[in-house]
Design a protein around this motif. Sequence first.
Motif, mmCIF file in Angstrom:
data_model
loop_
_atom_site.group_PDB
_atom_site.id
_atom_site.type_symbol
_atom_site.label_atom_id
_atom_site.label_comp_id
_atom_site.label_asym_id
_atom_site.label_seq_id
_atom_site.Cartn_x
_atom_site.Cartn_y
_atom_site.Cartn_z
ATOM 1 N N ASP A 32 39.201 39.262 32.806
ATOM 2 C CA ASP A 32 38.600 40.406 32.100
ATOM 3 C C ASP A 32 37.662 40.015 30.963
ATOM 4 O O ASP A 32 37.505 40.764 29.991
ATOM 5 N N TYR A 33 37.017 38.870 31.077
ATOM 6 C CA TYR A 33 35.985 38.521 30.097
ATOM 7 C C TYR A 33 34.730 39.344 30.363
ATOM 8 O O TYR A 33 34.421 39.671 31.514
ATOM 9 N N ASP A 34 34.024 39.640 29.315
ATOM 10 C CA ASP A 34 32.700 40.252 29.432
ATOM 11 C C ASP A 34 31.747 39.116 29.810
ATOM 12 O O ASP A 34 31.598 38.150 29.052
ATOM 13 N N LYS B 222 35.892 36.545 35.269
ATOM 14 C CA LYS B 222 35.969 37.957 35.610
ATOM 15 C C LYS B 222 37.425 38.379 35.829
ATOM 16 O O LYS B 222 37.845 39.469 35.427
ATOM 17 N N ARG C 151 40.514 36.372 24.482
ATOM 18 C CA ARG C 151 39.859 37.174 25.525
ATOM 19 C C ARG C 151 38.725 38.054 24.997
ATOM 20 O O ARG C 151 38.176 38.845 25.760
#
Length: 466
Positions: A213-215, A210, A191
């Motif tokens: 919680d990936y950038d 998203k 991640r």
Amino acid sequence: MNELTINLNPEKAAPLYEQIYEYIRKDIQRGQLTVGARLPSTRALAQYLEVSRSTVVLAYEQLLSEGYIESRPCKGFFVAEIEGLYQLSTKEVRFRTELEKKETVEFDFSPSGVDLNSFPYSVWRKLSKEVLLDARAELFRVGDPQGEPGFRRAICTYLHQARGVVCTPEQVIVGAGSDCVLLFLSLILGRDRVIAFEDPAYRQAYRLAKGMDYDTIPVEMDRQGMQVSKLRQTKADTAYVTPSHQFPTGVIMPLGRRMELLKWAGEREGRYIIEDDYDSEFRYKGKPIPALQGYDRQGRVIYLGTFSKSIAPAIRLSYMVLPEPVLEEYRKKARFIQSTVSKVDQMIVQRFLEEGYYERHLNKMRAAYKGRHDVLLEEMKALLPVCKVEGEHSGVHILLRFSEGYREEELIRKAGEKGIRVYGLSRFYIGRKKETEAVLLLGYATLTEEEIRQAVRRLKDCWKEE
């Protein structure tokens, strides 16, 4: 007890033995036939109901097999203790679905639709029957976590011949749909990655990233696809691209841009390109460019494919081809996850591929979609003074880019008033939206040629008034 007054109706779809079974089962469940109560003999009940004895025997056998009654030697049939039995209510529960909430439309230009009327039902039934006739205990045991070896070999053969993908069956991971494959991939890659997406983007992949919680970073596109010069300005270490037919713009990434992208990936250790080969099967003009993965010599491309678009969405059968470094990570982190696709489904699609049915189906669908594509372009000529067509000659949708002064929401609203649903490009932007542009997506997979003609004629009337 020698009698059970059951109102049998020969006109019903349910056979007589099933009507007897249902009557007794419900009486037992409601407590009207109590535990230990003796049932009439099969001969006595058959005589009383004026049916054949075999009809009553069938009903009793079903009740016996489900545990509602028990047979006592030389004594007869008695109501059994049913406390531990499953009793599922058959009362219909009405849910209001999302589809019911939406207004009905006569013509839907959905860019993600599939023509299910052309699905090869007879072939699918034949292959399903063959697979199940060949049934053995092995067929219903837990299979290989990566997918069945024979199915993965068939995928490799197809990808090499049709898309120029270079891989072995050991590199292929099968999953139940694209979402499932992407979830697998997130577990493998971890991640802490920064993922660049084309903008506008394939929103489902973006939403998944998203949601985990990936950038994520949007990268602007030009007429050749994701701009590598702008990608270099970001801190991204992973690029998610659809080079064969970008969704939603329809841009086909040329070879030069592909080489730029591969160069970017090779400049730093740990960089990867996720190649979603969206809509690659449908191209109506020119020779298709092989997949980006086929040009990869450094093991930087993760290739994603699916049969949901080319066969049917409900097949839920997708796959990814992992380069060796990522494959090693899969073995360490995710090989313990059992296959999410049943062996039966894998074997059906394997035969569909190996016996030439898939090739014939694709050829049939290409011809059908090309016919609709050509009709749509022909009908759109009357609108060319106010808009231009983009993204044609491949996939199953086109773009209409309107001249200045047109507003996307107004075009959509006016189409809706005519019973037609169209889709705006603005909904696919994940970064800065171009507020002044008016671009619509028109898919044609689910409409017939005549429906396309009728719909476009209505659109001409309402849009020319804008």
